[in-house]
Design a protein around this motif. Structure first.
Motif, mmCIF file in Angstrom:
data_model
loop_
_atom_site.group_PDB
_atom_site.id
_atom_site.type_symbol
_atom_site.label_atom_id
_atom_site.label_comp_id
_atom_site.label_asym_id
_atom_site.label_seq_id
_atom_site.Cartn_x
_atom_site.Cartn_y
_atom_site.Cartn_z
ATOM 1 N N ARG A 62 98.132 8.881 38.260
ATOM 2 C CA ARG A 62 98.283 8.704 36.815
ATOM 3 C C ARG A 62 96.925 8.681 36.111
ATOM 4 O O ARG A 62 96.823 9.092 34.950
ATOM 5 N N ASP A 89 104.026 16.665 35.923
ATOM 6 C CA ASP A 89 104.537 15.341 35.566
ATOM 7 C C ASP A 89 106.007 15.205 35.955
ATOM 8 O O ASP A 89 106.417 14.190 36.545
ATOM 9 N N TYR A 93 107.702 12.594 38.517
ATOM 10 C CA TYR A 93 108.725 11.648 38.079
ATOM 11 C C TYR A 93 110.003 11.768 38.915
ATOM 12 O O TYR A 93 110.708 10.777 39.122
ATOM 13 N N PHE A 119 116.654 10.768 34.006
ATOM 14 C CA PHE A 119 115.375 11.462 33.792
ATOM 15 C C PHE A 119 115.630 12.888 33.297
ATOM 16 O O PHE A 119 114.911 13.396 32.430
ATOM 17 N N GLY A 157 105.619 7.421 28.892
ATOM 18 C CA GLY A 157 104.849 7.468 30.125
ATOM 19 C C GLY A 157 104.415 6.107 30.632
ATOM 20 O O GLY A 157 104.525 5.806 31.826
ATOM 21 N N THR A 160 107.231 4.217 32.228
ATOM 22 C CA THR A 160 107.653 4.813 33.499
ATOM 23 C C THR A 160 106.678 4.461 34.618
ATOM 24 O O THR A 160 107.100 4.139 35.734
ATOM 25 N N CYS A 185 116.781 4.973 29.832
ATOM 26 C CA CYS A 185 116.433 6.394 29.687
ATOM 27 C C CYS A 185 117.512 7.146 28.918
ATOM 28 O O CYS A 185 117.209 7.974 28.051
#
Length: 202
Positions: A62, A89, A93, A119, A157, A160, A185
């Motif tokens: 990250r 990304d 994820y 997601f 972000g 998460t 989400c």
């Protein structure tokens, strides 16, 4: 939710380090791919049961995700760089929940599927909004200079990353945490759809 508030605090540090890396000849795409590799290493460690050890490459990935944009701004930003960044990304994820499912398929399978579905819905609402915002030439720098239009939301972000860190610290609580975060989400995706209906529903 916190991304826009955090950016003014971390951007000066990231930009300074990004300028140094760019001066050394490091490219933004190299940093992006390094971040993905570290993220996938973290997922592999989780799947193998070394959940605590997974924290280090997870956080490093990250950091790389923040640095790639800073390197790009110090050199030559490109549309492909922004595209590569968002693809990497999304792979990251998806890899972390998949790793927890691989760690304990019977216990974590359904909750992991629910989380990944959330997601998917959230990502679709984000990217769809970005496409329409680009079509209307909308601009925002609330979350830094981005290739895509970034909309706000309940979960972004920072949340998460914090969630993934929490999963690594409490792997035995994956099921309730996955259901809770997945629900948030879905709510984020719904709020973005409602926002799109208001902004683009002409």
């Amino acid at each position: 939710m916190f991304d826009a508030k955090i950016r003014p605090l971390i951007d000066p540090v990231l930009n300074a380090q990004g300028a140094r890396l760019a001066a050394l000849g490091v490219t933004a795409n190299q940093i992006t791919l390094l971040g993905l590799a570290l993220g996938l290493l973290s997922a592999a460690l989780i799947a193998c049961g070394a959940v605590g050890w997974a924290l280090l490459p997870l956080l490093a990935s990250r950091l790389a995700d923040g640095l790639d944009g800073a390197v790009a701004r110090a050199g030559r930003p490109s549309d492909f760089g922004g595209y590569l960044d968002i693809v990497c990304d999304f792979v990251f994820y998806g890899a972390v929940p998949l790793a927890f499912v691989a760690l304990a398929p019977a216990a974590n399978g359904l909750a992991g599927a629910f989380l990944l579905c959330s997601f998917y819905a959230n990502g679709a609402s984000f990217l769809g909004y970005a496409v329409l915002a680009e079509k209307r030439e909308m601009k925002t720098r609330a979350r830094g200079v981005k290739t895509l239009y970034f909309t706000g939301g309940l979960l972004e972000g920072a949340e998460t990353i914090g969630f993934f860190v929490l999963l690594c610290c409490l792997p035995g609580s994956f099921v309730p945490l996955a259901y809770a975060f997945g629900t948030l989400c879905f709510l984020t995706a719904l709020s973005r759809v409602l926002l799109a209906a208001k902004v683009f529903g002409d």
